[in-house]
Design an enzyme around this catalytic site. Structure first.
Site, PDB file in Angstrom:
ATOM      1  N   TYR A   1     148.235 114.476  18.987  1.00 56.91           N
ATOM      2  CA  TYR A   1     148.746 115.683  19.219  1.00 56.91           C
ATOM      3  C   TYR A   1     149.618 115.592  20.284  1.00 56.91           C
ATOM      4  CZ  TYR A   1     148.702 120.777  20.943  1.00 56.91           C
ATOM      5  OH  TYR A   1     149.066 121.867  21.472  1.00 56.91           O
TER       6      TYR A   1
ATOM      7  N   CYS B   1     148.653 116.557  31.733  1.00 57.63           N
ATOM      8  CA  CYS B   1     149.879 116.678  32.600  1.00 57.63           C
ATOM      9  C   CYS B   1     150.971 115.497  32.226  1.00 57.63           C
ATOM     10  CB  CYS B   1     149.281 116.674  33.840  1.00 57.63           C
ATOM     11  SG  CYS B   1     148.578 117.954  34.422  1.00 57.63           S
TER      12      CYS B   1
ATOM     13  N   SER C   1     153.969 119.510  16.350  1.00 55.41           N
ATOM     14  CA  SER C   1     153.031 118.202  16.297  1.00 55.41           C
ATOM     15  C   SER C   1     152.680 117.750  14.928  1.00 55.41           C
ATOM     16  CB  SER C   1     152.077 118.334  17.247  1.00 55.41           C
ATOM     17  OG  SER C   1     151.158 119.535  16.951  1.00 55.41           O
TER      18      SER C   1
ATOM     19  N   ASP D   1     147.704 120.578   9.442  1.00 51.41           N
ATOM     20  CA  ASP D   1     147.748 120.596  10.895  1.00 51.41           C
ATOM     21  C   ASP D   1     147.100 119.256  11.423  1.00 51.41           C
ATOM     22  OD1 ASP D   1     148.050 121.790  13.228  1.00 51.41           O
ATOM     23  OD2 ASP D   1     146.750 123.785  12.844  1.00 51.41           O
ATOM     24  N   ASP D   2     147.449 118.987  12.639  1.00 53.64           N
ATOM     25  CA  ASP D   2     146.796 117.896  13.412  1.00 53.64           C
ATOM     26  C   ASP D   2     145.379 118.047  13.722  1.00 53.64           C
ATOM     27  OD1 ASP D   2     146.797 118.943  16.295  1.00 53.64           O
ATOM     28  OD2 ASP D   2     149.018 119.312  15.627  1.00 53.64           O
TER      29      ASP D   2
ATOM     30  N   ASN E   1     147.444 112.370  36.482  1.00 56.72           N
ATOM     31  CA  ASN E   1     147.288 112.765  35.064  1.00 56.72           C
ATOM     32  C   ASN E   1     145.875 112.398  34.517  1.00 56.72           C
ATOM     33  OD1 ASN E   1     147.232 113.485  32.243  1.00 56.72           O
ATOM     34  ND2 ASN E   1     148.778 111.558  31.538  1.00 56.72           N
ATOM     35  N   GLY E   2     145.005 113.321  34.194  1.00 59.37           N
ATOM     36  CA  GLY E   2     143.770 112.990  33.583  1.00 59.37           C
ATOM     37  C   GLY E   2     142.620 113.709  34.345  1.00 59.37           C
TER      38      GLY E   2
END
Length: 513
Positions: A264, A21, A306, A368-369, A122-123
Site C-alpha cells: 500500500y 512519513c 494504490s 483493493d489492496d 520515519n517510524g
C-alpha cells in the site's frame, strides 16, 4: 452492523491506512534545500499533515516548517530562499496519535550550547513511553509529544566519548521501527533500526557526487540522483566532507521490511531492496485471481490509486477486461472526518466517483489492496451498485488484517480492525458486497519475492499473523492479554514493560510515522 460502521468511521479517515512519513536529506549541494523540496514532493503520499526543512549554512542550522502539504508550507518562496547551505534534511508528517500542532512538525531542532542538531524520523518507537518516563524522572523537559524527540535527549545524555559513539549508545536503547536522518553542523547521519522495517535508500547526484538519502527510490529519480544502495538494518552512516562512512551500532540484525510498504504505502515506481513495488503488486493480483476467482465476472475495477497495479494483475490472471470503473479526484489531498453520516458519504464521493457507463449491468470484481476498518469499502461498493452494477465481488490483494501495527502505522488497537471483530460472512454483509475474499499470506510473500540467503522472507507480516519481530514494550492491556494467551508472539522478549493504566496516557507519546 450500522453501529460498528459508525464507530470506526468516527475514529478514522477514509484511506485504508494513513501513510508513513517521508524523509529526505542532501549533503554537498549548493541547492540542497531546493533538492529537498522537490524530494518531499515525490514523497507527499507518505504524509500530508505537515512538512519542514532544515538547512546547514556554514555550520548554522536554519529551520522552516508548517502544517499542510509541501506546496502549502513553502507557498511563499521566501521560506525556501531562507534555507541556504550545502546540506539539508526534510520531513513529511503523518502522526499516529496525539497532538497535531506545529511543535510536532519535523525536522525537530535542538540548540545546545556547543552545537545544533536537527532530526527527521520515519517510524514508531515501541518503548517510547518507558524511555520518556525515565528521561522525565531524570529531569528532561520535552518540547513535543513526538517519540522522535527521545533520541535527541538520549544522545545528549550519553557518556560515550565521541559523538558517533553517543549516537550508537542512544540507538541501542530504542525498540521498534525507525529510519532517522540527523543533521549536525559537520555531517549528515542516516540510521536504520535492526529489523529494517522502513525503506531507506542512498543515491548520488551525477554532476558532483553529492549524496541523497531518502525513504523511496522514486524520490531519487525525481531529483536526478542515481541509486547507490539500500541502508541496511543496524547501520549508522555518516556523510561529511570526507565522503560516506558506514558502521554498525549492533550486530543483532534481521531484515523484516514492513509488508505494507509493498502492499500500500510506497509509490509503484519505487524499488525496495531490489523489488519493484508495481511489479510486486501486479503479482499479488495474479495470485489473487488464481486463489479467489469470481465465476461469471464481466470486468475488473481497481480502487485508485494504490490498488491499480493489483487490479491489472487480477485482470491478467483471470482473463478479464481491466476497466476504469472508479475515478479519483487527484486534487483532493485529504478527506476529513465529518460530523454526520450524510457529510461523511459526501466526503468520500468528493474523492471517488463511479463511471456509470463502464459498470452498468456488469458483474464487477472490485480489487483493493487491503481491508482495515471497512468503511471506505462499503461506500465504494454502494457507489458501484448505485451506478448500475449487477453485482460487486470484493477481492483484497492482502490477507485479513487482524492485528495492530506498532512500527509506524496508525492502527494501534484491535478494536478498530474489521477482520479481528467479524467473520468473513459478517464482513461481506458489512461492506454490502456480493462476495469477499482475501489473498493468502503465503501467496503475498511469494508475490513480493524478497528471499534471504538464510531462507527467511525478509518481511514482517505481523498485521496478518500476529508475529512481531521487535518486542512491543508499551502496549495496551488488550495486547498484553493477547501475548499471554499466545495469540501474538515476539522474536525477542521485552526486558521491561510499561502498560498504561490510564487510556489517556496512550496519547502522550506519538509515533513520528
Amino acid at each position: 452492523m450500522n453501529q460498528y460502521v459508525n464507530e470506526v468511521t468516527e475514529q478514522a479517515a477514509y484511506s485504508s491506512l494513513n501513510e508513513e512519513c517521508g524523509i529526505f536529506g542532501v549533503w554537498g549541494r549548493d541547492d540542497a534545500a531546493n533538492l529537498t523540496y522537490y524530494g518531499l514532493h515525490a514523497l507527499q503520499h507518505r504524509g500530508q499533515e505537515g512538512a519542514g526543512i532544515v538547512a546547514n549554512n556554514q555550520g548554522h542550522l536554519w529551520q522552516e516548517r508548517g502544517i499542510g502539504l509541501v506546496a502549502e508550507v513553502f507557498g511563499d518562496p521566501r521560506r525556501l530562499e531562507a534555507l541556504k547551505g550545502q546540506a539539508a534534511i526534510g520531513h513529511l508528517r503523518y502522526a499516529t496519535a496525539g497532538a497535531h500542532g506545529i511543535e510536532n512538525i519535523q525536522p525537530l531542532m535542538a540548540n545546545f550550547h556547543d552545537m545544533q542538531l536537527a532530526l527527521a524520523h520515519n517510524g514508531n518507537l515501541t518503548n517510547a513511553q518507558t524511555l520518556r518516563n525515565q528521561l522525565e524522572e531524570d529531569g528532561a523537559i520535552f518540547q513535543s509529544s513526538s517519540d522522535s524527540e527521545i533520541i535527541l535527549h538520549l544522545i545528549r545524555r550519553s557518556q560515550a566519548e565521541t559523538f558517533d559513539e553517543k549516537i550508537k549508545d542512544a540507538l541501542n536503547q530504542l525498540r521498534g521501527g525507525f529510519a532517522f536522518l540527523l543533521l549536525t553542523p559537520h555531517a549528515l547521519y542516516a540510521m536504520l533500526d535492526p529489523h529494517g522495517f522502513r525503506p531507506f535508500v542512498i543515491g548520488q547526484m551525477p554532476d558532483n557526487g553529492s549524496y541523497v538519502v531518502t525513504s523511496e527510490t522514486a524520490a531519487l529519480h525525481v531529483v536526478g540522483a542515481k541509486y547507490v544502495r539500500d541502508v541496511q538494518p543496524g547501520e549508522l552512516i555518516r556523510i561529511d566532507k570526507d565522503g560516506m562512512n558506514i558502521t554498525h551500532y549492533t550486530d543483532k540484525t534481521t531484515l523484516n521490511v514492513d509488508v505494507m510498504e509493498y502492499v500500500y504505502f510506497a509509490r509503484p515506481d519505487s524499488d525496495i531492496h531490489g523489488i519493484n513495488v508495481h511489479q510486486a503488486r501486479k503479482r499479488m493480483g495474479v495470485a489473487l485471481a488464481k486463489e479467489q476467482p469470481v465465476p461469471g465476472a464481466d470486468i475488473v475495477v481497481g480502487v485508485p490509486n494504490s490498488s491499480l497495479s493489483a487490479a491489472s494483475g487480477y485482470a491478467e490472471g483471470a482473463g478479464l477486461p481491466n476497466e476504469m470503473g472508479l475515478v479519483k479526484n487527484q486534487y483532493i489531498a485529504r478527506t476529513f472526518i465529518e460530523a454526520t453520516q450524510d457529510k461523511r458519504e459526501r466526503a468520500v464521493r468528493m474523492k471517488l466517483s463511479a463511471v456509470e457507463a463502464v459498470v452498468r449491468d456488469k458483474n464487477v470484481v472490485l480489487v483493493d489492496d487491503s481491508l482495515v476498518r471497512g468503511t471506505t469499502c462499503r461506500y465504494i461498493v454502494r457507489m458501484l451498485k448505485e451506478a448500475g452494477a449487477k453485482s460487486v465481488h470484493v477481492r483484497i490483494a492482502s490477507p485479513i488484517f487482524k492485528y495492530p501495527a506498532f512500527y509506524g502505522i496508525d492502527v494501534q488497537t484491535r478494536a478498530e480492525l474489521m477482520g479481528n471483530n467479524h467473520t468473513l460472512a459478517e464482513m461481506t454483509e458489512l461492506i454490502e458486497a456480493d462476495s469477499l475474499e482475501f489473498l493468502s499470506n503465503e501467496a503475498l510473500v511469494a508475490s513480493i519475492g524478497l528471499q534471504m540467503p538464510d531462507g527467511e522472507t525478509g518481511l514482517t507480516t505481523a498485521y496478518f499473523s500476529g508475529h512481531y519481530p521487535s518486542p512491543i514494550y508499551d502496549y495496551s492491556p488488550e495486547m498484553a492479554e493477547a501475548k499471554a494467551s499466545g495469540e501474538v508472539t515476539f522474536d525477542e522478549e521485552p526486558t521491561s514493560l510499561y502498560v498504561p493504566q490510564n487510556p489517556a496516557e496512550d496519547q502522550r507519546v506519538e509515533g513520528a510515522n
